[in-house]
Design a protein around this motif. Structure first.
Motif, short mmCIF file in Angstrom:
data_model
loop_
_atom_site.label_atom_id
_atom_site.label_comp_id
_atom_site.label_asym_id
_atom_site.label_seq_id
_atom_site.Cartn_x
_atom_site.Cartn_y
_atom_site.Cartn_z
N ASP A 52 0.82 -1.21 0.00
CA ASP A 52 0.00 0.00 0.00
C ASP A 52 0.85 1.26 0.00
N THR A 54 3.18 2.08 2.25
CA THR A 54 3.71 2.40 3.58
C THR A 54 5.17 1.97 3.69
N THR A 56 8.42 1.49 6.45
CA THR A 56 8.76 1.36 7.87
C THR A 56 10.26 1.14 7.99
N CYS A 69 7.55 5.02 10.79
CA CYS A 69 6.57 4.41 9.90
C CYS A 69 5.71 5.52 9.31
N CYS A 71 2.68 5.24 8.17
CA CYS A 71 1.24 5.05 8.33
C CYS A 71 0.68 6.07 9.31
N CYS A 77 2.23 0.01 15.51
CA CYS A 77 1.34 -0.33 14.39
C CYS A 77 1.67 -1.72 13.87
N HIS A 79 2.44 -2.49 10.89
CA HIS A 79 3.54 -2.49 9.93
C HIS A 79 4.87 -2.80 10.61
#
Length: 651
Positions: A52, A54, A56, A69, A71, A77, A79
Motif C-alpha cells: 500500500d 507504507t 517502515t 513508519c 502510516c 502499528c 507495519h
C-alpha cells in the motif's frame, strides 16, 4: 549486519510490546502475501516497503516504539510488527539464534549515558528523584525456564526479553512512566550485581530524611506508647482520630509500611468499640511491636523498612490477570472478599479487595456473596476467570484496583488451563527448590507490607491423608508435587463459609486434580499451603464460595505431637498481649502472675534469653513504673515474635 535483537523477538514479546491483535493482524497480512519487501543496510537498518506504499524503518539500537513508519497510526502499528516477522522469516539461517543456550547477562551493564540515549534525559531526571528518596527492588536473573531478567519494583515490574538491548524492555506501568521505571530497574540490577544479592535497597541511605518524615514516624511511635500505657478500654474517639491523622502524615511522607500498621491499629480500636470479632489483643500487641521494630530498624534500610518513596499507586497499561481464587472475611457488620490474581507478565500475585456493609437482618455466607456482581460479573465468575483490563492501578502493597466502567463482559472469560501456563515464579513444580530459592527474609515485623507475596499455584501429582482435626477445626492433607515433595495443606474452618471444607475435601479427592492455589510457606521445617482454590478436570473450585451447610462427614486426621517450645512462646505472647490490652498503667495482678509464670515456662523449655526479657519487664513494672517498662515490653515482644516465627518456619 545481522539484527540479533529482531531475531530474538518472540510472538509473545511482540504481543507485550504492542498487543495480540496487532500481532495476529500482521501474521494474517504476511500469510495473505501483503507483507513488506525487506532490505537491510550495511549499518543494520531494516527497511520495509508495503504494497500500500507504507514505508517502515527499524534502525539498530532503538526499540519498535522509536521506529519510523509512514502510516497514520499514533503509536505501535501492524507495519512494524509485520516488518519484524518478515525479517525473521527471510533469515532462516539465523532463526536458531533465538533458541541458543541461556544468555547470562545483566541489565546493570547499561550506564547512565546509554539510559539517557535510549529513554531520554527527562526519564533519567525523574528516576534520580526517586533514587534520592530510596526504593526497594527484587531482582530475578536469567534462568533456563525464564531467560528474561526482570525486576519487581514496588508498584510495577520490568522485564528485559532481548539480551543487551534496552529498547525492548517491557513494563506493566503506564506509557508515561516507562522510561523512569526502566531506569530504576537497571539501577536495581547494578546494586544487586555489586552486592551479589536478590533483594536490594537503592539510594536513600545517604540522604537525610525530611523533618516532616521524621516527625511523622516519631508521632506514630508516641501514639503507640500512649496506647500501650493506657490500654484499649481507655482509648476513645479522640485517640482514634489521632491515629487517623498519623497514618495520613506517614503516607504523605512515603512511610507506607508504618502507615499501614497505624491504619490497622485504628481498625483494631474500631473493632473493639464495635465489639467485633476482628479485634484481638494479640493482633493489637503485634502492631504496637511492629511500629517500634520499624522505628528501630529504619536507620539500617529506610526504604525496605519504612516503604519506598515512590507514589503509592501506579497506573498500569493493558494487563491480563489470571484469577487464583477468593477469601471471604468479615464481621456482623460487614463482609470482605479478597480475590487473588496472577499477573503472569510480571511474575507476581495481586489482590483485589472488596467490602460490603450489612444491615442488622443480613448474614450472607460466602456462597451468597458469590452471586454479587463485581466489574459486571458475579464474584464466583471473577474468582475463576481470565481478566483483561485496560484501566488498572497497582499499589505498593500489591493490591490492585480495576475500573468498573472499562471492563466489558467479554473481558472476563473462564480460566481454562491458564494456571498451568503461568511462569515459574508463580507455578511451582518443585516446592523444595522453590522455597530454597526464596532465601532468607528479614523478620516479619519489618518486612515490606506486601499482599499476596506468598500466593502460588502448586502442581499436584497425588493427594494423601485427607483428614479433619476437630480440635483445631482444620482440614489437612498432603499434596505431592511432580518432584515428589510433600506439601502439607492446612485449611481452617471459616464460619462465614460453612460449605468450604466439604467442597475442598471433595476437590482434593477428585482423580482429576491438577493444581492447588494458596499461600505457600514453611512450618516446623515443612512446606505448608493455606489453600484458595483447586483446579480439577472439571474446572476450578473456590471453597469460600461453595454452597452447603458443612454437614458432611470427614475422616479424622492423625493427632499432632505437643510442641513445648511453641506453647511456651505463645503463652508468653498472650501474657504480653493482655498487658497491652489493659495498659501497663493498669496491669492486673493476674496478668503480672501470667508474665512471671510465662518466664518460668520459657526457662524450663531452655529459652533463657526470652525468660530474662520477661523478668526485666516485670521487675521494671514493679520497681520503676509503667513508663519505664515500655521499652522492656517492646523488646520482649519483638524477641518472642521473631523466635516463634523462626521456630515455626525451621522446625
Amino acid at each position: 549486519m545481522t539484527r540479533s535483537d529482531l531475531l530474538a523477538l518472540t510472538p509473545g514479546t511482540l504481543a507485550s510490546l504492542a498487543n495480540r491483535g496487532l500481532v495476529k493482524r500482521a501474521e494474517k497480512d504476511l500469510a495473505a502475501g501483503s507483507g513488506p519487501v525487506v532490505t537491510t543496510g550495511d549499518d543494520g537498518t531494516v527497511r520495509g516497503t508495503f504494497p500500500d506504499g507504507t514505508e517502515t524503518v527499524l534502525p539498530p539500537g532503538r526499540g519498535l516504539d522509536a521506529a519510523d513508519c509512514t502510516c497514520a497510526a499514533a503509536g505501535m502499528c501492524r507495519h512494524r510488527i509485520a516488518l519484524v516477522l518478515a525479517y525473521q522469516s527471510g533469515a532462516p539461517e539465523q532463526a536458531p539464534a533465538a533458541q541458543e543456550p541461556l544468555v547470562d547477562w545483566s541489565p546493570g551493564e547499561f550506564d547512565d549515558d546509554a539510559l539517557a540515549a535510549a529513554l531520554g534525559r527527562t526519564s533519567l531526571t525523574a528516576a534520580h528523584r526517586v533514587r534520592a528518596r530510596g526504593y526497594t527492588a527484587r531482582v530475578h536473573r536469567p534462568a533456563t525456564d525464564d531467560p528474561a531478567p526482570r525486576v519487581e519494583l514496588p508498584t510495577c515490574t520490568v522485564r528485559f526479553p532481548v539480551p543487551h538491548a534496552l529498547g525492548y524492555a517491557l513494563t506493566d506501568a503506564a506509557a508515561a512512566l516507562r522510561g523512569e521505571v526502566i531506569t530504576l530497574a537497571v539501577w536495581a540490577f547494578r546494586a544487586a550485581d555489586a552486592e551479589r544479592a536478590t533483594e536490594v535497597s537503592v539510594g536513600g541511605r545517604t540522604s537525610t530524611p525530611t523533618a516532616a518524615a521524621g516527625e511523622a514516624l516519631r508521632e506514630a511511635v508516641a501514639l503507640a506508647d500512649e496506647l500501650l500505657l493506657d490500654g484499649v478500654p481507655q482509648a476513645g474517639p479522640v485517640f482514634a482520630g489521632s491515629l487517623r491523622r498519623a497514618a495520613r502524615a506517614l503516607t504523605a511522607t512515603s512511610r507506607h509500611w508504618p502507615a499501614g500498621a497505624v491504619a490497622d491499629l485504628r481498625e483494631q480500636l474500631d473493632a473493639y468499640t464495635a465489639r467485633a470479632t476482628r479485634y484481638t489483643p494479640e493482633r493489637l500487641a503485634e502492631l504496637l511491636a511492629e511500629l517500634h521494630a520499624r522505628h528501630r530498624a529504619a536507620g539500617h534500610d529506610p526504604a525496605g523498612v519504612l516503604g519506598t518513596a515512590e507514589a503509592p499507586v501506579t497506573p498500569l497499561r493493558r494487563v491480563r490477570l489470571v484469577a487464583l481464587g477468593c477469601r471471604i472475611g468479615g464481621t456482623a457488620r460487614d463482609r470482605t472478599a479478597e480475590t487473588y490474581f496472577a499477573h503472569a507478565d510480571a511474575g507476581i500475585a495481586l489482590v483485589l479487595r472488596t467490602r460490603w456493609d450489612l444491615t442488622e437482618d443480613q448474614c450472607p455466607t460466602g456462597h451468597d456473596l458469590s452471586r454479587r456482581r463485581l466489574l459486571g460479573s458475579p464474584l464466583h465468575a471473577l474468582a475463576t476467570a481470565n481478566v483483561v483490563s485496560e484501566h488498572t492501578a497497582r499499589a505498593a502493597d500489591r493490591t490492585v484496583t480495576l475500573s468498573r466502567g472499562r471492563i466489558a463482559a467479554t473481558s472476563i472469560t473462564p480460566v481454562g488451563s491458564a494456571w498451568t501456563e503461568l511462569p515459574q515464579a508463580l507455578l511451582v513444580r518443585d516446592t523444595a527448590a522453590h522455597l530454597r530459592a526464596a532465601g532468607e527474609r528479614p523478620p516479619r515485623l519489618i518486612r515490606p507490607r506486601v499482599a499476596a507475596d506468598a500466593v502460588r499455584v502448586i502442581m499436584v501429582d497425588a493427594v494423601e491423608g485427607i483428614g479433619y482435626d476437630p480440635a483445631a477445626q482444620r482440614l489437612e492433607a498432603v499434596l505431592r508435587d511432580p518432584a515428589g515433595n510433600g506439601v502439607h495443606l492446612h485449611a481452617e474452618y471459616n464460619p462465614l463459609c460453612p460449605g468450604g471444607l466439604d467442597a475442598l475435601a471433595a476437590a482434593l479427592a477428585d482423580d482429576g486434580i491438577r493444581a492447588v492455589s494458596g499461600m505457600l510457606g514453611r512450618a516446623r521445617g515443612r512446606a505448608v499451603l493455606d489453600p484458595l482454590a483447586v483446579l480439577t478436570a472439571e474446572g476450578v473450585t473456590v471453597p469460600d464460595l461453595a454452597p452447603g451447610a458443612g454437614d458432611s462427614t470427614l475422616g479424622a486426621t492423625a493427632r499432632h505431637r505437643h510442641d513445648p517450645i511453641t506453647a511456651a512462646l505463645r503463652t508468653a505472647l498472650t501474657a504480653l498481649a493482655d498487658a497491652a490490652h489493659q495498659g501497663l498503667r493498669h496491669v492486673t495482678p493476674t496478668t503480672r502472675t501470667a508474665l512471671t509464670d510465662s518466664a518460668d515456662r520459657l526457662r524450663r523449655t531452655g529459652l533463657n534469653g526470652a525468660a530474662r526479657l520477661l523478668d526485666d519487664l516485670t521487675r521494671t513494672l514493679h520497681d520503676r513504673g509503667a513508663h519505664a517498662a515500655v521499652p522492656h515490653w517492646v523488646t520482649a515482644h519483638i524477641h518472642l515474635t521473631t523466635s516463634l516465627d523462626l521456630h515455626q518456619e525451621d522446625g
